[in-house]
Structures are given as structure tokens and as C-alpha cells.
Design a protein around this motif. Structure first.
Motif, mmCIF file in Angstrom:
data_model
loop_
_atom_site.group_PDB
_atom_site.id
_atom_site.type_symbol
_atom_site.label_atom_id
_atom_site.label_comp_id
_atom_site.label_asym_id
_atom_site.label_seq_id
_atom_site.Cartn_x
_atom_site.Cartn_y
_atom_site.Cartn_z
ATOM 1 N N ALA A 44 -11.251 16.875 19.894
ATOM 2 C CA ALA A 44 -11.260 17.112 21.377
ATOM 3 C C ALA A 44 -12.421 17.111 22.080
ATOM 4 C CB ALA A 44 -10.649 18.693 21.116
ATOM 5 N N VAL A 45 -13.567 16.793 21.248
ATOM 6 C CA VAL A 45 -14.878 16.426 21.851
ATOM 7 C C VAL A 45 -15.562 15.366 20.993
ATOM 8 C CG1 VAL A 45 -15.043 18.885 22.763
ATOM 9 C CG2 VAL A 45 -16.079 18.179 20.559
ATOM 10 N N GLU A 46 -16.564 14.569 21.639
ATOM 11 C CA GLU A 46 -16.900 13.442 20.933
ATOM 12 C C GLU A 46 -17.581 14.076 19.874
ATOM 13 O OE1 GLU A 46 -20.259 9.985 21.704
ATOM 14 O OE2 GLU A 46 -18.870 10.521 23.387
ATOM 15 N N GLY A 47 -17.484 13.444 18.777
ATOM 16 C CA GLY A 47 -18.463 13.972 17.371
ATOM 17 C C GLY A 47 -17.455 15.247 17.054
ATOM 18 N N GLY A 48 -16.597 15.672 17.325
ATOM 19 C CA GLY A 48 -15.807 16.838 16.828
ATOM 20 C C GLY A 48 -14.899 16.403 15.838
ATOM 21 N N GLY A 49 -14.115 17.345 15.209
ATOM 22 C CA GLY A 49 -13.082 17.211 13.969
ATOM 23 C C GLY A 49 -11.943 17.060 14.491
ATOM 24 N N GLN A 50 -10.891 16.487 13.553
ATOM 25 C CA GLN A 50 -9.591 16.402 13.786
ATOM 26 C C GLN A 50 -9.024 17.567 14.191
ATOM 27 O OE1 GLN A 50 -8.388 12.923 12.829
ATOM 28 N NE2 GLN A 50 -10.533 12.795 13.630
ATOM 29 N N GLN A 51 -7.695 17.778 14.824
ATOM 30 C CA GLN A 51 -7.015 18.817 15.041
ATOM 31 C C GLN A 51 -5.811 18.956 14.503
ATOM 32 O OE1 GLN A 51 -8.288 20.527 18.192
ATOM 33 N NE2 GLN A 51 -10.184 19.140 17.415
ATOM 34 N N ARG A 52 -5.626 20.369 14.619
ATOM 35 C CA ARG A 52 -4.242 20.725 13.712
ATOM 36 C C ARG A 52 -3.078 20.621 14.560
ATOM 37 N NH1 ARG A 52 -2.951 26.877 11.204
ATOM 38 N NH2 ARG A 52 -0.670 26.644 11.092
ATOM 39 N N TYR A 53 -3.224 20.712 16.060
ATOM 40 C CA TYR A 53 -2.157 20.486 16.719
ATOM 41 C C TYR A 53 -2.086 19.470 17.574
ATOM 42 C CZ TYR A 53 -1.638 25.738 15.405
ATOM 43 O OH TYR A 53 -1.550 26.750 14.844
ATOM 44 N N LEU A 54 -0.989 18.853 17.899
ATOM 45 C CA LEU A 54 -1.068 17.511 18.653
ATOM 46 C C LEU A 54 -1.425 18.061 20.334
ATOM 47 C CD1 LEU A 54 0.074 14.737 18.932
ATOM 48 C CD2 LEU A 54 2.281 15.592 19.538
ATOM 49 N N ILE B 222 0.955 -1.202 0.008
ATOM 50 C CA ILE B 222 -0.072 0.197 0.209
ATOM 51 C C ILE B 222 0.821 1.274 -0.102
ATOM 52 C CG2 ILE B 222 -1.781 1.273 1.324
ATOM 53 C CD1 ILE B 222 -2.719 -1.472 2.348
ATOM 54 N N THR B 223 0.765 2.000 -1.064
ATOM 55 C CA THR B 223 1.786 3.010 -1.272
ATOM 56 C C THR B 223 1.012 4.593 -1.293
ATOM 57 O OG1 THR B 223 1.395 3.126 -3.466
ATOM 58 C CG2 THR B 223 3.281 1.788 -2.670
ATOM 59 N N ASN B 224 -0.306 4.477 -0.838
ATOM 60 C CA ASN B 224 -1.138 5.844 -0.914
ATOM 61 C C ASN B 224 -1.126 6.426 0.426
ATOM 62 O OD1 ASN B 224 -2.812 3.849 0.115
ATOM 63 N ND2 ASN B 224 -4.398 4.504 -1.430
ATOM 64 N N ILE B 225 -0.501 6.091 1.419
ATOM 65 C CA ILE B 225 -0.772 6.530 2.916
ATOM 66 C C ILE B 225 0.629 7.593 2.901
ATOM 67 C CG2 ILE B 225 -0.502 6.362 5.394
ATOM 68 C CD1 ILE B 225 -1.529 3.011 4.836
ATOM 69 N N THR B 226 0.022 8.763 3.658
ATOM 70 C CA THR B 226 1.304 9.775 3.812
ATOM 71 C C THR B 226 1.455 9.793 5.295
ATOM 72 O OG1 THR B 226 0.640 10.909 1.875
ATOM 73 C CG2 THR B 226 1.730 12.257 3.822
ATOM 74 N N ALA B 227 2.489 9.910 5.700
ATOM 75 C CA ALA B 227 2.811 9.966 7.141
ATOM 76 C C ALA B 227 3.591 11.490 7.428
ATOM 77 C CB ALA B 227 3.691 8.896 7.625
ATOM 78 N N THR B 228 3.063 12.178 8.447
ATOM 79 C CA THR B 228 3.435 13.255 8.661
ATOM 80 C C THR B 228 4.143 13.309 10.294
ATOM 81 O OG1 THR B 228 1.607 14.473 7.498
ATOM 82 C CG2 THR B 228 3.066 15.870 9.164
ATOM 83 N N LEU B 229 5.367 13.903 10.102
ATOM 84 C CA LEU B 229 6.091 13.515 11.508
ATOM 85 C C LEU B 229 6.982 14.994 11.852
ATOM 86 C CD1 LEU B 229 7.126 11.183 9.129
ATOM 87 C CD2 LEU B 229 7.552 10.079 11.013
ATOM 88 N N GLY B 230 7.650 15.007 12.841
ATOM 89 C CA GLY B 230 8.433 16.029 13.377
ATOM 90 C C GLY B 230 7.982 17.286 13.772
ATOM 91 N N ALA B 231 6.599 17.447 13.799
ATOM 92 C CA ALA B 231 5.961 18.735 14.083
ATOM 93 C C ALA B 231 4.787 18.652 14.811
ATOM 94 C CB ALA B 231 5.436 19.633 12.781
ATOM 95 N N VAL B 232 4.364 19.439 15.666
ATOM 96 C CA VAL B 232 3.227 19.244 16.270
ATOM 97 C C VAL B 232 1.954 19.868 15.507
ATOM 98 C CG1 VAL B 232 4.076 19.080 18.748
ATOM 99 C CG2 VAL B 232 3.480 21.368 17.787
ATOM 100 N N ASP B 233 2.416 20.927 14.645
ATOM 101 C CA ASP B 233 1.508 21.518 13.922
ATOM 102 C C ASP B 233 1.498 20.801 12.401
ATOM 103 O OD1 ASP B 233 0.107 23.231 12.417
ATOM 104 O OD2 ASP B 233 1.500 25.133 12.716
ATOM 105 N N LEU B 234 0.373 20.289 12.234
ATOM 106 C CA LEU B 234 0.271 19.307 10.803
ATOM 107 C C LEU B 234 0.490 20.335 9.807
ATOM 108 C CD1 LEU B 234 -2.489 16.906 11.692
ATOM 109 C CD2 LEU B 234 -0.101 16.520 11.715
ATOM 110 N N GLN B 235 0.368 21.553 9.985
ATOM 111 C CA GLN B 235 0.577 22.438 8.898
ATOM 112 C C GLN B 235 2.108 23.151 8.750
ATOM 113 O OE1 GLN B 235 -2.859 25.115 8.277
ATOM 114 N NE2 GLN B 235 -4.367 23.488 8.860
ATOM 115 N N SER B 236 3.092 22.875 9.848
ATOM 116 C CA SER B 236 4.096 23.525 10.033
ATOM 117 C C SER B 236 4.988 23.350 8.570
ATOM 118 C CB SER B 236 5.071 22.915 11.131
ATOM 119 O OG SER B 236 6.244 23.242 11.063
#
Length: 272
Positions: A167-177, A91-105
Motif C-alpha cells: 500500500a506504500v512503496e517499500g511496504g509489505g503485501q496486504q491481507r485484504y484486496l 510447474i506445480t508448486n504455485i498456489t492460487a488463492t481465489l474467491g475471497a478478498v481476505d487471503l486468510q478467509s
């Protein structure tokens, strides 16, 4: 039962299997997030009741593009949950993001996957054997890996969980760890919180009876860890697996007990 991901067959925290059995109506009412990746299950949990992690605090943390978390087991292999993935293979279509608490860093590191190993005896209805490995296209340098527990010596006390999930049940994904601490709960107490579900010796539970702090949607596959000694190095003891909702009273998080599978994980990693 539900995983902490968004796959309808998983549990409430990873995907939605076990919790789905008891709370299908609730699950279908919860908004789903994330982007579909062919061949990959879609995940959903995040850390409820958490605080923002500092840059570099947990350098082993990994965000996987199907909406799951993970931890660097080696410089090229990520340990995550089986329910985050559909199969073993190239499977080659997964992207791993590492090294930053901010996913947009701008300093974040990304790698694509080259191969996935899903525990061959993973049970999608009970979540037994809920672990998997994602091999990256190339090693990641400059980031610490996290060792896994090979005995039960660290399977008690207070643990840390971290993730980019809701961060709450039913909420969305977070930008920051986000990060939080949760206390160990015995298998017997955990089983009483989940009548009709399987909570066995290959699982480890953690949380507060009053709720309020927990992993959630989008945290599936992420690590639960603790220090080996006061102020000592960190070691992974669990993998975010499932639970009912997020941070509900008397509904602790259920995690794959890493020490149970340490030998199998090591053997699988060596074969990749």
C-alpha cells in the motif's frame, strides 16, 4: 526500471528489471517481501492510494503464491505477467488463492498449478510481451471469469486496478484486496516520463501526474480493467507490468496492453 515484483532482473512494480537500470541503489534499499518458490520469479507490487474491495466485487481476482496477481481467464487458466515466472513448463508448486478478498478467509478457494505458459518472446530487459498463463490443477466453479479486450476500443478513459500488493512503496503485501481507479495516459506522455525506456504500442499507461495512486510491489500480473459501457460488464485491458517506484509523481504505471496479445493469449490457452 522495476516491475511490481521482487525479481532483481525485473522492474520496480512487477519484478525489478527496467526500474532497476535507473534506480538500483533505491531498489536494494527497499525491503523485499514474499516467499521464494523454486522456478518462479518473486513479485512485489500492491495498490497505493486504494480502498478495500468488497467481497465478491471482483470475483475473477487471483493471488499467486510467488507474490503476483492475476485474473481468471477461464475456469482453469489465470492470466498474469511473464516477469512473474521463469519459464514455460510443468510447474506445480504455485498456489492460487481465489474467491475471497481476505487471503486468510476460511471461505477462500485454493488450487495448485499444473502448467505455466510464459510468452516465448518476452524480453526481460524491455518488458515487451509481458504476459503468461498459469493452468490450475482443476477448474474453479462458481467464480466469474473476465474477458480480455480484443480491440483498442476500451484502451482509454478511467481504469480500475486491484491487488494485494504493498500500500506504500517499500511496504509489505496486504491481507485484504485493495482497489483504485487510474486514468489513461497517452504513449507519448508516458514515454516522456521514462526517458531511455521503451514504452511502445504494446504497452498502455495509466496514473496521475501528481502521483498518489498506483499499483505497487506485489501487484504484478494483476489486471487493469474497465466497464464496457456505463454500468456494463468488465473487460481486462492491461496487465500490471512495470514502473518507477510506486505512486511517484510523473511516473505512471505501465501495463501490458492485452488487446495486442489477445489472439496469442487465446491460442496459448487453447493449447493448454
Amino acid at each position: 526500471m522495476a516491475a511490481r515484483q521482487e525479481r532483481p532482473s525485473d522492474r520496480f512494480r512487477g519484478s525489478w528489471g527496467k526500474r532497476l537500470g535507473l534506480a538500483l541503489a533505491l531498489i536494494t534499499a527497499v525491503a523485499l517481501g514474499g516467499t521464494a518458490v523454486p522456478g518462479v520469479a518473486q513479485a512485489k507490487p500492491d495498490v497505493v492510494g486504494g480502498t478495500r474491495a468488497a467481497q465478491g466485487e471482483f470475483p475473477f481476482m487471483v493471488r499467486l503464491s510467488m507474490g503476483c496477481g492475476g485474473a481468471l481467464y477461464t475456469s482453469q487458466i489465470v492470466l498474469t505477467a511473464a516477469h512473474c515466472l521463469d519459464r514455460t513448463g510443468a510447474i506445480t508448486n504455485i498456489t492460487a488463492t481465489l474467491g475471497a478478498v481476505d487471503l486468510q478467509s476460511s471461505s477462500r478457494i485454493t488450487r495448485t498449478s499444473s502448467y505455466v505458459y510464459r510468452a516465448p518472446n518476452f524480453n526481460e530487459s524491455t518488458y515487451v510481451n509481458d504476459w503468461a498463463l498459469v493452468k490450475l490443477s482443476s477448474p474453479v466453479t462458481g467464480l466469474a471469469t473476465m474477458p480480455i479486450a480484443t480491440t483498442t476500443a476500451y484502451n482509454s478513459g478511467t481504469f480500475t486496478v486491484a491487488g494485494w500488493g504493498a500500500a506504500v512503496e517499500g511496504g509489505g503485501q496486504q491481507r485484504y484486496l485493495l482497489k483504485a481507479t487510474v486514468p489513461f495516459i497517452s504513449d507519448s506522455s508516458c514515454s516522456s516520463s521514462y526517458p531511455g525506456e521503451i514504452v511502445n504500442s504494446a504497452m498502455i499507461c495509466a496514473g496521475y501526474s501528481q502521483g498518489g495512486t498506483d499499483t505497487c510491489k506485489g501487484d504484478s500480473g494483476g489486471p487493469m480493467f474497465r466497464a464496457t459501457t456505463s454500468g456494463g460488464p468488465l473487460i481486462q485491458v492491461g496487465i500490471v507490468s512495470w514502473g518507477y517506484g510506486c505512486a511517484r509523481p510523473n511516473a505512471p504505471g505501465v501495463y501490458t496492453e492485452v488487446s495486442t496479445y489477445a489472439s496469442a493469449i487465446a491460442a496459448a490457452a487453447a493449447s493448454l
